[in-house]
Each structure stands twice: as C-alpha cells, then as structure tokens.
Design a protein around this motif. Structure first.
Motif, PDB file in Angstrom:
ATOM      1  N   ALA A  62      -2.362  10.678   2.838  1.00 41.31           N
ATOM      2  CA  ALA A  62      -2.813   9.882   1.700  1.00 41.31           C
ATOM      3  C   ALA A  62      -1.669   9.094   1.089  1.00 41.31           C
ATOM      4  O   ALA A  62      -1.811   8.519   0.024  1.00 41.31           O
ATOM      5  CB  ALA A  62      -3.435  10.789   0.646  1.00 41.31           C
ATOM      6  N   ALA A  63      -0.527   9.057   1.777  1.00 41.00           N
ATOM      7  CA  ALA A  63       0.641   8.392   1.217  1.00 41.00           C
ATOM      8  C   ALA A  63       0.761   6.936   1.669  1.00 41.00           C
ATOM      9  O   ALA A  63       1.804   6.335   1.526  1.00 41.00           O
ATOM     10  CB  ALA A  63       1.901   9.161   1.604  1.00 41.00           C
ATOM     11  N   GLY A  64      -0.281   6.374   2.225  1.00 35.86           N
ATOM     12  CA  GLY A  64      -0.239   4.993   2.683  1.00 35.86           C
ATOM     13  C   GLY A  64      -0.287   4.015   1.529  1.00 35.86           C
ATOM     14  O   GLY A  64      -0.506   4.381   0.381  1.00 35.86           O
ATOM     15  N   GLN A  65      -0.087   2.758   1.867  1.00 35.68           N
ATOM     16  CA  GLN A  65      -0.109   1.702   0.863  1.00 35.68           C
ATOM     17  C   GLN A  65      -1.433   1.727   0.112  1.00 35.68           C
ATOM     18  O   GLN A  65      -2.490   1.820   0.707  1.00 35.68           O
ATOM     19  CB  GLN A  65       0.089   0.356   1.544  1.00 35.68           C
ATOM     20  N   GLY A  66      -1.362   1.642  -1.210  1.00 38.31           N
ATOM     21  CA  GLY A  66      -2.561   1.638  -2.033  1.00 38.31           C
ATOM     22  C   GLY A  66      -3.058   3.021  -2.398  1.00 38.31           C
ATOM     23  O   GLY A  66      -4.047   3.160  -3.096  1.00 38.31           O
ATOM     24  N   SER A  67      -2.362   4.053  -1.942  1.00 39.17           N
ATOM     25  CA  SER A  67      -2.791   5.412  -2.264  1.00 39.17           C
ATOM     26  C   SER A  67      -2.493   5.723  -3.728  1.00 39.17           C
ATOM     27  O   SER A  67      -1.722   5.029  -4.383  1.00 39.17           O
ATOM     28  CB  SER A  67      -2.080   6.427  -1.366  1.00 39.17           C
ATOM     29  N   SER A  68      -3.095   6.793  -4.217  1.00 40.29           N
ATOM     30  CA  SER A  68      -2.855   7.171  -5.612  1.00 40.29           C
ATOM     31  C   SER A  68      -1.397   7.542  -5.837  1.00 40.29           C
ATOM     32  O   SER A  68      -0.861   7.336  -6.917  1.00 40.29           O
ATOM     33  CB  SER A  68      -3.779   8.317  -6.021  1.00 40.29           C
ATOM     34  N   GLY A  69      -0.730   8.072  -4.799  1.00 32.01           N
ATOM     35  CA  GLY A  69       0.700   8.385  -4.915  1.00 32.01           C
ATOM     36  C   GLY A  69       1.532   7.143  -5.151  1.00 32.01           C
ATOM     37  O   GLY A  69       2.493   7.162  -5.924  1.00 32.01           O
ATOM     38  N   ASN A  70       1.166   6.047  -4.499  1.00 27.15           N
ATOM     39  CA  ASN A  70       1.893   4.797  -4.700  1.00 27.15           C
ATOM     40  C   ASN A  70       1.604   4.205  -6.071  1.00 27.15           C
ATOM     41  O   ASN A  70       2.478   3.587  -6.674  1.00 27.15           O
ATOM     42  CB  ASN A  70       1.544   3.790  -3.611  1.00 27.15           C
TER      43      ASN A  70
END
Length: 69
Positions: free
Chosen positions: A3-11
C-alpha cells in the motif's frame, strides 16, 4: 501487494508531514538522507526567502514517492 505506492494513504500522511516541516515526510518514509537534504536546503534558502521552493518540492516528493519492487 504493497500500500506504499504513489497516492497511498502513507504518501498523503508523508506529504502532510512535509507541509509542516520540510523533509519530515521523507523521514516518515524512511528516506533519512533525502529528509536531511530537504530540511537543510529549506533552512538555508529560507534565509533568502527562497525556502518555499524546497518546501513545496519536499511536499510533492513525499506525495509522489514510489517504492521499488
């Protein structure tokens, strides 16, 4: 699948962190060297009123970060 891809909540969280302190978003993502560069550049350039450029770059960089699989 990560879930660490671009646009993820982490980002998004990282971008919000960088909004408050340049480089903090990169630090949250575990990119210590990049965080240090962003923080130092923003601090130095704020002296001549250009730090906002690095500040914005820090926010965008944190938001657009993609892990290499």
């Amino acid at each position: 699948m990560s879930a660490a891809g671009q646009g993820s909540s982490g980002n998004v969280i990282a971008a919000v962190c960088s909004f408050f302190i340049p480089g903090l978003g990169q630090l949250v993502q575990g990119r210590v060297f990049k965080a240090l560069i962003m923080f130092v550049l923003a601090a130095v350039l704020w002296i001549v009123w250009l730090g906002w450029i690095i500040h914005l770059w820090s926010i965008v960089d944190a938001a657009m970060f993609r892990t290499r699989d």
